[in-house]
Enzyme design. Sequence first.
Site, short mmCIF file in Angstrom:
data_model
loop_
_atom_site.label_atom_id
_atom_site.label_comp_id
_atom_site.label_asym_id
_atom_site.label_seq_id
_atom_site.Cartn_x
_atom_site.Cartn_y
_atom_site.Cartn_z
N ASP A 1 0.82 -1.22 0.00
CA ASP A 1 0.00 0.00 0.00
C ASP A 1 0.85 1.26 0.00
OD1 ASP A 1 -2.43 -1.28 0.01
OD2 ASP A 1 -2.65 -1.23 2.20
N SER B 1 -3.93 -9.69 7.32
CA SER B 1 -3.45 -8.31 7.47
C SER B 1 -2.89 -8.20 8.88
CB SER B 1 -4.61 -7.34 7.27
OG SER B 1 -4.30 -6.13 7.93
N1 ARG Z 1 -8.57 -3.77 15.38
C1 ARG Z 1 -7.35 -3.18 15.84
C2 ARG Z 1 -7.56 -1.73 16.15
O1 ARG Z 1 -8.44 -1.13 15.64
C3 ARG Z 1 -6.19 -3.38 14.90
C4 ARG Z 1 -6.30 -2.71 13.55
C5 ARG Z 1 -5.23 -3.08 12.59
N2 ARG Z 1 -5.25 -4.48 12.31
C6 ARG Z 1 -4.58 -5.12 11.36
N3 ARG Z 1 -4.65 -6.42 11.35
N4 ARG Z 1 -3.86 -4.52 10.46
O2 ARG Z 1 -6.80 -1.16 16.90
#
Ligand code: ARG
Length: 398
Positions: free
Chosen positions: A13, A174
């Site tokens: 990205d 991810s």
């Molecule tokens: N859900 C978590 C938050 O909002 C992590 C977000 C990023 N997660 C990821 N797998 N890239 O803080």
Amino acid sequence: MKKIVVAYSGGLDTSIIIHWLKKKYNAEIIAYTADLGQGEYLEPLKKKAIKTGASKIYIEDLREEFVKEYVFPSLKACALYENKYPLATALGRPLIAKRLLEIAKKEKADAVAHGCTGKGNDQVRFEATFAALNPDIEVIAPLREWELKSREEEIDYAIKHKIPVDITKKSPYSIDRNLWGISIECGALENPWKEPPEDAYQITQSPLKASNKPAYIEIYFEAGIPRKLNGKSIKSVNLIENLNQLGAQNGVGRIDMVENRLIGIKSREIYEAPAAVILHNAHNALEALVLDRETMHFKQIISQKYAEIIYYGLWHSSLKEALDEFVDKTQENVTGTIKIKLYKGNSTIVGRKSKFSLYSENLATYTSKDTFDHKSAKGFIDIWSLPLKIRALLEKNR
Ligand code: ARG
């Protein structure tokens, strides 16, 4: 010509972002990468960012600032979002955003940019921090603007424009990682009924395969902050690294949850945060020993609010500042040692001591050493239950 400072990770990205911004805004691009303990060797990013089109890259080790100014305040506040998530990703954003602004100022840049998706929390955290610290700066969020709809389209874009990206590293997940924890989503995890496949976990050993022998550790806290491991003073960053390693070996720190994102979507995410799980457990156990009941129960309400503030990107709010004052006051006596057993996925508190302990063995004991005046309980109960009695009598005589 415009100048833009972009938060850069070296991934697909943000590599495309450099090219896209440069073209769309006819701008000079400065890349910024913070080391928050993502466990990656960042040196290669220097060449990569330049090859991708940046005129300059800053790489900074912010691990100590991250731990002292963001992680430890959240630990003192017992901040766990929805009672589980130690907030690793969320705590990193305001720090990265602050440094982006500082570099933008130094470089006399016109805008800052980030690579967050338009359906996540991180865009909010970045941009709320920008708003709080520099309300005038222009903010660009390419992922909300460009036409690229999938990873495949991004790869095609990279190939077409000869952007050096490593597509062999493709993982179905991810992943966002720093010292305080790893956030993992996508792939098989998108089905909340499905148990996370073993390969989703990046650092923790499966409890099934972890050692048959427990590991015992002792953590000494001073005013709510962990200072010693097994009796020896240790630097904050090293302490967290050590606990991550020890915990991971014993399968400790796995969290599987469905959470409420700020923008209204529910998402299934798993986390690996061995040090955070161990330290939160230990810190809680120490508070249980030294805080009086009313302070402790009231603080639980504050903890929930504090976790929401972090999750919602409101690190620079006046409420957060006010709650810090409260939390710091409660931590004055949170000094002492906690003994923890790490064993097959569990971190169990097995001992606690403090010079500020409010625990009195003579009052608690059921042996002949008991000094509690049992008779005084009678008067207490009479008065405590008086309203219940009055109500019952009224009902009876109706
Ligand atoms: N859900 C978590 C938050 O909002 C992590 C977000 C990023 N997660 C990821 N797998 N890239 O803080």
